[in-house]
Design a protein around this motif. Structure first.
Motif, PDB file in Angstrom:
ATOM      1  N   THR A 202      20.270  -9.711  12.649  1.00 53.63           N
ATOM      2  CA  THR A 202      21.235  -9.243  13.642  1.00 53.63           C
ATOM      3  C   THR A 202      22.260 -10.342  13.903  1.00 53.63           C
ATOM      4  N   SER A 203      23.530 -10.016  13.794  1.00 53.92           N
ATOM      5  CA  SER A 203      24.583 -11.020  14.003  1.00 53.92           C
ATOM      6  C   SER A 203      24.598 -11.510  15.446  1.00 53.92           C
ATOM      7  N   PHE A 204      24.887 -12.792  15.628  1.00 54.01           N
ATOM      8  CA  PHE A 204      25.004 -13.344  16.973  1.00 54.01           C
ATOM      9  C   PHE A 204      26.217 -12.756  17.680  1.00 54.01           C
ATOM     10  N   ARG A 205      26.085 -12.573  18.975  1.00 56.86           N
ATOM     11  CA  ARG A 205      27.176 -12.092  19.801  1.00 56.86           C
ATOM     12  C   ARG A 205      28.006 -13.265  20.308  1.00 56.86           C
ATOM     13  N   ALA A 206      29.137 -12.943  20.906  1.00 52.24           N
ATOM     14  CA  ALA A 206      30.054 -13.993  21.356  1.00 52.24           C
ATOM     15  C   ALA A 206      29.387 -14.932  22.344  1.00 52.24           C
ATOM     16  N   GLU A 207      28.608 -14.390  23.302  1.00 54.71           N
ATOM     17  CA  GLU A 207      27.981 -15.258  24.302  1.00 54.71           C
ATOM     18  C   GLU A 207      26.873 -16.121  23.685  1.00 54.71           C
ATOM     19  N   GLU A 208      26.225 -15.623  22.638  1.00 52.67           N
ATOM     20  CA  GLU A 208      25.220 -16.419  21.944  1.00 52.67           C
ATOM     21  C   GLU A 208      25.876 -17.544  21.144  1.00 52.67           C
ATOM     22  N   ILE A 209      27.002 -17.235  20.528  1.00 53.97           N
ATOM     23  CA  ILE A 209      27.750 -18.276  19.813  1.00 53.97           C
ATOM     24  C   ILE A 209      28.231 -19.345  20.786  1.00 53.97           C
ATOM     25  N   ASP A 210      28.670 -18.929  21.969  1.00 52.60           N
ATOM     26  CA  ASP A 210      29.087 -19.899  22.986  1.00 52.60           C
ATOM     27  C   ASP A 210      27.931 -20.827  23.357  1.00 52.60           C
ATOM     28  N   ALA A 211      26.740 -20.255  23.513  1.00 53.81           N
ATOM     29  CA  ALA A 211      25.576 -21.060  23.869  1.00 53.81           C
ATOM     30  C   ALA A 211      25.220 -22.033  22.752  1.00 53.81           C
ATOM     31  N   LEU A 246      24.702 -21.652  13.991  1.00 51.26           N
ATOM     32  CA  LEU A 246      26.132 -21.313  13.993  1.00 51.26           C
ATOM     33  C   LEU A 246      26.623 -21.017  12.581  1.00 51.26           C
ATOM     34  N   ALA A 247      26.174 -21.822  11.628  1.00 53.37           N
ATOM     35  CA  ALA A 247      26.596 -21.612  10.243  1.00 53.37           C
ATOM     36  C   ALA A 247      26.016 -20.324   9.680  1.00 53.37           C
ATOM     37  N   ALA A 248      24.788 -19.979  10.086  1.00 54.35           N
ATOM     38  CA  ALA A 248      24.134 -18.768   9.569  1.00 54.35           C
ATOM     39  C   ALA A 248      24.738 -17.495  10.159  1.00 54.35           C
ATOM     40  N   GLU A 249      25.120 -17.537  11.422  1.00 54.16           N
ATOM     41  CA  GLU A 249      25.805 -16.447  12.132  1.00 54.16           C
ATOM     42  C   GLU A 249      24.907 -15.280  12.512  1.00 54.16           C
ATOM     43  N   PHE A 250      23.605 -15.365  12.273  1.00 54.90           N
ATOM     44  CA  PHE A 250      22.728 -14.254  12.634  1.00 54.90           C
ATOM     45  C   PHE A 250      21.297 -14.747  12.847  1.00 54.90           C
ATOM     46  N   PHE A 251      20.486 -13.909  13.500  1.00 58.73           N
ATOM     47  CA  PHE A 251      19.070 -14.208  13.660  1.00 58.73           C
ATOM     48  C   PHE A 251      18.428 -14.277  12.275  1.00 58.73           C
ATOM     49  N   PRO A 252      17.689 -15.346  11.972  1.00 56.74           N
ATOM     50  CA  PRO A 252      17.129 -15.479  10.627  1.00 56.74           C
ATOM     51  C   PRO A 252      15.943 -14.542  10.395  1.00 56.74           C
TER      52      PRO A 252
END
Length: 266
Positions: A202-211, A246-252
């Motif tokens: 699942t791709s990270f959301r904007a607020e998760e990327i901020d965190a 951040l580089a992966a952009e999603f839950f592994p």
């Protein structure tokens, strides 16, 4: 108010909490005329582990709360470090009162998996029953799973996820999903073991990327909050994990080369 009670409330010890791996006790705090339950884990009662330094589990409990609060995740109950408790220095965490609603992590037969849950793994009991562990894919549980990625939680059992509240008489609207027992976190080596693998890919959301960006930057304020609980190596590893995510952009996905489910899983 809750943090004030944890940090300065007068305490009464109610007894040990059963089935805990380490010395774990229930205290009742009196602060401003309100009685608040809290879970006390003294450093003196920690069982030595092979892969975590001795006497650090309570510190990791506190670091987990501080990271969750600093990144506005809200998934770890308020937790402080106190020196004036019955067995000496230890972590003191607000007790989460479980709600009467549906469980966010369940163990059921295949035909009884809740419709809003995703199955994680199957098991066979000693009396030959085939059961499936599944979990909800709601926002509260996603936040716990995200926090565990960042904190490198090595022991996210089903019983360590509670839907409830930290204060008595809390309105239903204030009930949240909390991850408790966060002592096995922040190891420099990759050790994520969890039952919450349902968000994989699942791709990270904007607020998760901020965190993640905030954890990767590790400004002086965040570093100051964590540095008296974690080592310099652990802080660097936290930054490195944030950058990798951040580089992966999603839950592994769960890696295939090591154990990824804690034991026991419940």
């Amino acid at each position: 108010m809750l943090l004030d009670a944890l940090e300065a409330g007068d305490w009464t010890e109610m007894g040990s909490i059963p089935r805990a791996s380490n010395d774990t006790r229930l205290l009742v705090l009196d602060h401003g005329g309100q009685a608040i339950k809290a879970v006390y884990k003294p450093i003196s009662g920690e069982r030595p582990l092979i892969d975590f330094p001795s006497g650090t589990l309570a510190l990791r409990e506190v670091a987990a709360y501080r990271l969750s609060a600093a990144l506005d995740l809200g998934v770890v109950p308020p937790t402080v470090l106190r020196d004036d408790l019955p067995a000496g220095r230890g972590s003191l965490q607000a007790y989460v009162e479980a709600s009467d609603g549906d469980e966010v992590v369940t163990l059921s037969t295949v035909n009884a998996i809740p419709v809003d849950h995703t199955p994680i793994f199957a098991l066979r009991t000693e009396d030959d029953r085939d059961l499936v562990l599944s979990h909800a894919v709601d926002e509260g549980l996603r936040a716990v799973a995200f926090f565990d990625l960042l904190a490198n939680n090595a022991d996210r059992k089903a019983g360590h996820v509670i839907s409830g509240c930290c204060l008595p008489s809390t309105a239903v609207a204030d009930i949240g999903v909390y991850g408790i027992d966060n002592g096995l976190t922040f190891h420099p080596e990759e050790k994520l073991r969890t039952v919450l693998w349902g968000f994989s890919r699942t791709s990270f959301r904007a607020e998760e990327i901020d965190a993640l960006e905030e954890a990767a930057a590790m400004d002086e304020a965040l570093r100051a909050q964590l540095s008296d609980c974690l080592s310099a190596d652990e802080l660097r590893a936290l930054q490195d994990r944030a950058n990798r995510l951040l580089a992966a952009e999603f839950f592994p996905e769960a890696p295939a080369d090591r154990t990824v489910i804690p034991w026991p899983p419940i």
